[in-house]
Design an enzyme around this catalytic site. Structure first.
Site, mmCIF file in Angstrom:
data_model
loop_
_atom_site.group_PDB
_atom_site.id
_atom_site.type_symbol
_atom_site.label_atom_id
_atom_site.label_comp_id
_atom_site.label_asym_id
_atom_site.label_seq_id
_atom_site.Cartn_x
_atom_site.Cartn_y
_atom_site.Cartn_z
ATOM 1 N N GLU A 104 3.416 -5.992 12.713
ATOM 2 C CA GLU A 104 3.784 -7.023 11.741
ATOM 3 C C GLU A 104 5.086 -6.703 11.016
ATOM 4 O O GLU A 104 5.095 -5.852 10.133
ATOM 5 C CB GLU A 104 2.702 -7.199 10.674
ATOM 6 C CG GLU A 104 2.941 -8.463 9.851
ATOM 7 C CD GLU A 104 2.896 -8.294 8.338
ATOM 8 O OE1 GLU A 104 2.870 -7.160 7.842
ATOM 9 O OE2 GLU A 104 2.915 -9.315 7.658
ATOM 10 N N HIS A 149 -0.109 -3.692 9.711
ATOM 11 C CA HIS A 149 0.523 -4.338 8.567
ATOM 12 C C HIS A 149 1.717 -3.519 8.079
ATOM 13 O O HIS A 149 1.549 -2.410 7.563
ATOM 14 C CB HIS A 149 -0.513 -4.468 7.450
ATOM 15 C CG HIS A 149 -0.047 -5.198 6.247
ATOM 16 N ND1 HIS A 149 0.144 -4.586 5.030
ATOM 17 C CD2 HIS A 149 0.271 -6.504 6.066
ATOM 18 C CE1 HIS A 149 0.532 -5.484 4.148
ATOM 19 N NE2 HIS A 149 0.627 -6.651 4.739
ATOM 20 N N HIS A 166 9.711 -6.324 3.161
ATOM 21 C CA HIS A 166 8.718 -7.195 2.542
ATOM 22 C C HIS A 166 9.335 -8.080 1.468
ATOM 23 O O HIS A 166 8.876 -9.196 1.232
ATOM 24 C CB HIS A 166 7.602 -6.338 1.928
ATOM 25 C CG HIS A 166 6.533 -7.134 1.264
ATOM 26 N ND1 HIS A 166 6.510 -7.385 -0.093
ATOM 27 C CD2 HIS A 166 5.446 -7.761 1.773
ATOM 28 C CE1 HIS A 166 5.452 -8.123 -0.378
ATOM 29 N NE2 HIS A 166 4.789 -8.370 0.720
ATOM 30 N N ASP A 218 7.704 -8.151 8.282
ATOM 31 C CA ASP A 218 8.107 -9.185 7.327
ATOM 32 C C ASP A 218 9.624 -9.312 7.455
ATOM 33 O O ASP A 218 10.325 -8.294 7.566
ATOM 34 C CB ASP A 218 7.780 -8.752 5.892
ATOM 35 C CG ASP A 218 6.289 -8.660 5.620
ATOM 36 O OD1 ASP A 218 5.537 -9.512 6.102
ATOM 37 O OD2 ASP A 218 5.883 -7.725 4.896
HETATM 38 O O1 G3P Z 1 1.249 -11.253 6.120
HETATM 39 C C1 G3P Z 1 -0.037 -10.879 5.790
HETATM 40 C C2 G3P Z 1 0.113 -10.168 4.518
HETATM 41 O O2 G3P Z 1 1.120 -9.239 4.755
HETATM 42 C C3 G3P Z 1 0.529 -11.080 3.408
HETATM 43 O O3 G3P Z 1 0.869 -10.363 2.347
HETATM 44 O O4 G3P Z 1 2.535 -9.658 0.797
HETATM 45 O O5 G3P Z 1 1.688 -8.012 2.422
HETATM 46 O O6 G3P Z 1 3.214 -9.829 3.180
HETATM 47 P P1 G3P Z 1 2.146 -9.429 2.199
HETATM 48 CA CA CA Z 2 3.295 -9.870 5.628
#
Ligand code: G3P
Ligand code: CA
Length: 301
Positions: free
Chosen positions: A44, A17, A59, A46
């Site tokens: 992951e 993450h 993010h 964003d």
């Molecule tokens: O994408 C999964 C999780 O990351 C969703 O929350 O706010 O951390 O992007 P966020």
């Molecule tokens: Ca995310």
């Protein structure tokens, strides 16, 4: 060796993450690379978009939390107020890629090490994909990518849309269809509906509330719920069972060694409970922990 209760019967995926964001500033090449070293299955990023239309890994649209933009006097006049954000800030869509590249990343979460602040650049999505390709080649294991379109409607309203550059970059790196190790995720179902018409890549709907599984199963392949929708006060809510019954895979967030659900005594107990229920994937800031606990569960008859 146990039998996994996942939809596929395979071991659950460990998704890094924002990279190994528990130990290094999130969404940097260094954090992604550390996660790959740890053995994460997927990385992951964003994704938001610069003024000149380039996908970059952050993010948020606002930059003050995860970069040193406030230390750049040349950008002082870019600080502005926008609808949907509390107070004035700097926003990624007001910066060209060349300008974004002059910033350095910072650890945005309180309580984590700031030792590596102000050192690492903000990567483009193409740079993230290049890292994944290079490391996949070096290690001989195909590392997956799990991009999230952040604020797609708001950015599209400014003339900046994720879909075309996102799919073009994925295609250029061999991520084309449902068999490739790639999921595209979004909190916005309209964006997923549009992508569903454009690509065979698997799509995941992120949610903080329980959706109508049968309805959304026509658009998506999986659901990405907040973890407490699955286990609430230590009890199984039945979410995973119901999602699996609709053919949907379940990848949940966010597992953090330093922010666990108080219903559990430690992160091992928390993660074991989710693995036992048949979760198909976990988004973790500490992928080494998620992998270590997965191994413990795997080896427990
Ligand atoms: O994408 C999964 C999780 O990351 C969703 O929350 O706010 O951390 O992007 P966020
Ligand atoms: Ca995310």
């Amino acid at each position: 060796m146990i039998t996994w209760n996942t939809l596929s019967g395979e071991a659950p995926l460990v998704i890094a993450h924002r990279g190994a964001s528990g130990v290094l500033p999130e969404h940097t090449i260094e954090a992604y690379d550390r996660a790959i070293e740890m053995g994460a299955d997927y990385i992951e990023p964003d994704l938001v978009i610069t003024k000149d239309g380039v996908l970059v890994a952050r993010h948020d649209r606002y930059l003050s939390g995860s970069t040193n933009v406030s230390d750049h006097p040349e950008f002082a006049d870019r600080k502005t107020v926008k609808v949907g954000h509390d107070g004035a800030d700097w926003f990624v869509e007001d910066f060209t890629l060349a300008e974004i590249k002059t910033l350095r990343a910072r650890q945005p979460r309180a309580g984590r090490s700031v030792e590596f602040d102000n050192q690492y650049i903000i990567p483009t999505f193409d740079e993230v994909l290049a890292l994944i390709a290079e490391r996949s080649k070096q290690t001989g294991r195909r590392i997956g990518v799990y991009p999230e379109t952040k604020h797609p409607a708001a950015l599209a309203a400014l003339g900046l849309q994720h879909d075309e550059p996102l799919l073009a970059s994925l295609e250029a790196h061999g991520f084309n269809n449902a068999e490739d190790p790639v999921f595209i995720q979004s909190f916005e179902v309209e964006n997923l509906e549009r992508l569903n018409d454009l690509t065979d890549i698997r799509l995941v709907f992120l949610t903080e509330t329980k959706p109508d599984f049968t309805k959304i199963a026509t658009v998506i392949d999986g659901v990405g719920p907040y973890k407490k929708l699955l286990i609430s006060n230590g009890q199984d809510t039945g979410f995973i069972r119901e999602a699996h019954a609709s053919g949907l895979t379940v990848h949940s967030w966010t597992f953090r060694d330093d922010a666990l659900d108080p219903a559990f005594e430690d992160i091992d107990a928390e993660m074991k409970a989710y693995y036992a229920l048949g979760i198909d994937g976990v988004f973790s800031d500490f992928p080494d922990t998620a992998l270590r606990v997965r191994d413990i569960v795997k080896d427990t008859p």
